[in-house]
Enzyme design. Structure first.
Site, PDB file in Angstrom:
ATOM      1  N   GLY D  10      21.539 -48.836  13.988  1.00 40.96           N
ATOM      2  CA  GLY D  10      22.988 -48.710  13.785  1.00 40.96           C
ATOM      3  C   GLY D  10      23.565 -49.872  12.998  1.00 40.96           C
ATOM      4  N   GLY D 102      17.799 -53.464  16.156  1.00 38.04           N
ATOM      5  CA  GLY D 102      18.067 -53.486  17.583  1.00 38.04           C
ATOM      6  C   GLY D 102      16.828 -53.189  18.399  1.00 38.04           C
ATOM      7  N   GLY D 104      15.227 -50.496  19.308  1.00 37.64           N
ATOM      8  CA  GLY D 104      14.245 -49.587  18.716  1.00 37.64           C
ATOM      9  C   GLY D 104      13.454 -50.259  17.615  1.00 37.64           C
ATOM     10  N   ASP D 127      25.931 -54.585  20.869  1.00 39.76           N
ATOM     11  CA  ASP D 127      26.015 -54.435  22.321  1.00 39.76           C
ATOM     12  C   ASP D 127      25.594 -55.683  23.082  1.00 39.76           C
ATOM     13  OD1 ASP D 127      26.933 -51.839  22.113  1.00 39.76           O
ATOM     14  OD2 ASP D 127      24.923 -50.984  22.120  1.00 39.76           O
ATOM     15  N   ARG D 162      53.318 -47.457  31.128  1.00 40.32           N
ATOM     16  CA  ARG D 162      52.229 -46.530  30.965  1.00 40.32           C
ATOM     17  C   ARG D 162      50.908 -47.203  31.297  1.00 40.32           C
ATOM     18  NH1 ARG D 162      52.713 -44.546  25.014  1.00 40.32           N
ATOM     19  NH2 ARG D 162      54.044 -42.798  25.595  1.00 40.32           N
ATOM     20  N   ARG D 266      47.123 -42.873  28.972  1.00 37.20           N
ATOM     21  CA  ARG D 266      46.681 -42.433  27.662  1.00 37.20           C
ATOM     22  C   ARG D 266      45.366 -43.100  27.273  1.00 37.20           C
ATOM     23  NH1 ARG D 266      51.475 -40.597  25.015  1.00 37.20           N
ATOM     24  NH2 ARG D 266      52.359 -39.247  26.619  1.00 37.20           N
TER      25      ARG D 266
END
Lengths: 341, 341, 341, 341
Positions: D10, D102, D104, D127, D162, D266
């Site tokens: 990625g 990463g 993999g 990550d 909210r 939301r």
């Protein structure tokens, strides 16, 4: 049509967006050819140019600076160019020249246009001081950079009970100081348009300290100056290389305030960060529209004009109107700013 | 003079800058009193308000949201308010009410003004769709946030040879999509003003891939919709709580493109980040000017008007003109955008 | 437990995040009381403080500066404080004092701790020059601000075929120059740790121009200095107020390079923008963790220590270790930077 | 030496900085040759590569994405590559391969290394879930983007009373949610490491509303999930193209909270903006250091290793150690975050 484009004068975020837009509109819609002259009018006179296609303008929309380079040119060589515009145009096969630049460049463009050369100008200046257009691209980026600096300086001023004097660009017109001062919530703004009295600034600071707001930020345009007799004359100082160097107004004003108030006052000179780097969204849109309309003007034969923002529309205005008089900050805009000090 | 101010409708960066500016101008220059009603018209009807002084608006210029809170109000209660405006005004000792809001709020303001209440409106909408003003504050911030997102998505799209569909705000007018699409260099823009055909987008992507540009970014307003018959009808889906939920146009379009092209297409729905947070310098200046001019209008007795940007000036326009018709993206603005796809 | 907290020394993004974290952890988890002394040790000696509850630290996480104010204190008064620590503690009912500060503050903290006062220090400096902790909060923000400036300056340097000299903070250690220079892709970095020879910089610039890269950016720490005999001695200049003022190294180096190369070289002095304003996410997390661990240390009775980042963990280290020796940029870190010039 | 470099998996801000650093160090210091394979391992297997020189890596330090392209590869083809590594290396004249990727990719790198191929890995993941390195580049950028979004959402949440649920990346490890939640001052954080009970979140919101803080922001990792039996099972929904689509946890949690509390909640799904675009200064420095150390490792013959940040140093660790176990958020880091909710 064969279109020549060049960028001249000082750096300004959005120049590349104009070049890209001219190229896209001309090639994709009109099937034109576009060539870019290097280093402004110099490239035009010295035969340095390159063809521009979609690939050469790919990825430049958000890039500061200009992929074509820029330069300043002596007036004498410009007159020479004006005399020989027919040869120049036929030499390059040019049907129109689109110079992108500030007051000097547009004056040159006007000279060429008056000599008969097919020219469509695009105004550019971070100072926003060109008449006949509501705004110029580059200005919003400069204001944004200066505002972010003021935002940062406020907290440090507050923590240290200090006065910060921020010097921003604007030699002849104070638009950047006005708008970044308003946006940053500066407590004083000094513009070239109106000589300031340091005593007023001292009074403002003292009033703030008296009501518990023990800090202040003053935004001063580099071209601002004290009213006659209110600050000691600054002698140019001779540096180690024999050059006379003058401290800028930011440094001088901070020293003056410190002297008068007995409180810490520190200058911050933003300098060139205001004119480089990624343009804001606003400037990219305006620059892109200017490029589009310059190409349309060329196809309509509207030479001797420049693009101008008027309200929400991009119009064409005669170059003569554009460069006659500098657009300075009017009194009523100053008053809007003052009420939120 | 005793001035009431309130904020109503959706969130919009710059609201606090207006409140601050109204308060500063009114107190410092005119010696007025200012009270702020809480949660929009609700606070006005329910007697919830607080006095605003320089301290209460200190440090809010660059803060998103509204320190007064906001709400939406039923039409019935507004009519009731219009009928009783005299009682309301005398109850609070109000000489003028300055409601800051979007189309709904300005329509309410008009109703009150027509009933005789001294009202000066300040327009607000991130959508920029209010007629009679060149721009509204909040819009520049929304465009800036969306442009930054597109900037980020471009590199990820390029690395993965992917199509990214970015859904931005704009239910009835596509200004945010238009300007962030132009500023971010999107390769396709879909607006509510003009139904799109997914086949055109597919053709654009295929053409790009064919010339080696193996990615594309499409910017789509949440209110954009496909031309009749060009995309399968979207059935609302019943979620775990029994509510019918429709996928937004961004997600639907990405799925459609993936299906048609056999290439990865991913939606990104920007959502509420566009309407919160620190306003841009542009929006802070515009909001500050609007607040200033609203107070001046009150002192001139120019009721039933709202502030409006016209070129470089802030003018007053009748509320009636402002809310009659939505300002939508005209065809020529779309054409400017298309030539740089 | 009754906890006193204070911030001392120069401004640093993240101070408020520590104050907030100390207060939250102490009140919510331990049921402690927290008081904040105003303007650093001065408030402690002069009895100026206020109780801190969740409301008083609400909304300050992302705010620059310090809500408690700061100051520098003379050594003599500190010794006096050390002698009377028992009286001070019992006067305020303090069980522990958490001073947040740089080298000076931590040295003071050590003095108090050695006298017997229950102290837990939190290190703070944008310069990142405190031994015993991998990083300090504030540093990442300073590097980020400086990097953004270098990013902007690069495009303007390139368009104008110019050398830009950026002076960043770092009087005794060059961490900010090292990391912002690396991150911004500067072509030369000058640190206090290693005297530079302007001839090397000239050679680098000439080599770049020779291969067509007609610009360069040099990042110089304010504490960097030329090797003996390589640059003319700078005489302090007497300004209009009788103060001797020295041009900073940035301005001097730009003048020197211009002189030697016959090319435009411009200084930009970033100054205080590096230490004010919104902290980066990194600094907010680190500051929050430091606050948390300071409270835990207090409850464990681990006095005379300070919090320190060690790898991914926040540990406690003796104050004595922390302040013995300044953490300077080692040679191998310089080499990492040099290979990408 | 002839060095091959590739990027796989990625997108991640900082990839280009590694490529640039590898190229600079190898060419300038060691006089090596560098070739870059296109689209990850695919280019290696399919013979698609190009030589990298200083010009090809010029201007990419701050650019998102990867100039080499990326892809995912099937395991079968990797085993084939491992079996033929000698042929591959001699075919390209490779002395070392530097794959940047990463989990993999590093597993693939380990496979190749175990087969005998000279490999030095560089870890990459937004990550931050790779063991054996304190941090990975890309993570700081992702946290920064997410934090800016939370900053913006807070003001809109507050103005409208909210609850905002922000879904950030992190399928198996919650580092981004943890740090952006802490930095943004979220009032709840949900991680994959610890199933959450919506009842706890409801209690937190109710408690906040009760003490007048009428809004909340909850930061949830995409891989977070409710404790067994605490939320209704989400049925995948069949979209117009016959694909089953699941609402993400952000949307589900917002719906759940709204249902339970009768208050507006939301969702905002940040998505791909977290992994694209300009890397932060931190990530550029780390990526540059990793590239430098990878080249040094190659010259030392330290194959089968990858670069790793350990405290302030960049070390080499065996690939085997790096990929054995995912680095997840430990309980004590969660506790640090919880005390400032």
């Amino acid at each position: 049509m064969r279109i020549g484009v060049l960028t001249a004068g000082g750096d300004c975020p959005g120049l590349n967006a104009v070049i890209r837009s001219v190229t896209h509109r001309a090639l994709t819609y009109h099937g034109d050819e576009v060539i870019g002259f290097e280093d402004g009018f110099k490239g035009l006179l010295e035969g340095r140019y390159r063809p521009l296609d979609l690939n050469s303008v790919s990825g430049i929309l958000a890039r500061g600076g200009t992929i074509l380079g820029s330069s300043r040119l002596e007036r004498a060589r410009l007159h020479e160019a004006a005399d020989n515009w027919r040869t120049i145009c036929s030499g390059y096969g040019l049907d129109v020249l689109i110079p992108i630049g500030g007051e000097g460049t547009l004056t040159a463009a006007r000279l060429l246009a008056e000599a008969g050369m097919p020219v469509v100008g695009v105004p550019k200046t971070i100072d926003n001081d060109i008449s006949a257009t509501d705004r110029t691209f580059g200005f919003d980026t400069a204001v944004t950079v200066a505002t972010e600096a003021i935002d940062r300086l406020k907290t440090t001023a507050e923590s240290h009970q200090r006065v910060m004097v921020v010097e921003v660009m604007g030699r002849h017109a104070g638009w950047i100081a006005l708008e970044s001062g308003m946006a940053g919530g500066a407590h004083g703004i000094c513009l070239p348009e109106r000589p300031f009295d340091p005593a007023d600034l001292v009074a403002m600071v003292e009033e703030r300290f008296a009501r518990g707001k023990k800090f202040a930020v003053i935004c001063v345009a580099e071209g601002a100056h004290p009213a006659e007799g209110t600050m000691p004359y600054a002698h140019g100082e001779i540096d180690a290389y024999g050059h006379e160097r003058f401290a800028g107004i930011g440094a001088r004003l901070a020293a003056e305030l410190e002297q008068r108030m007995g409180k810490e006052a520190r200058p911050v000179i933003l300098g060139h960060v205001q004119r480089g780097g990624v343009p804001t969204a606003y400037d990219r849109v305006l620059a892109t529209r200017f490029g589009w309309h310059a190409v349309e003007a060329a196809h309509k034969g509207a030479f001797g004009c420049m693009t101008a923002l008027r309200g929400t529309a991009v119009d064409l205005v005669p170059l003569a109107d554009a460069v006659m008089v500098l657009k300075r900050v009017p009194e009523d805009r100053m008053q809007e700013a003052e009420s939120v000090f």
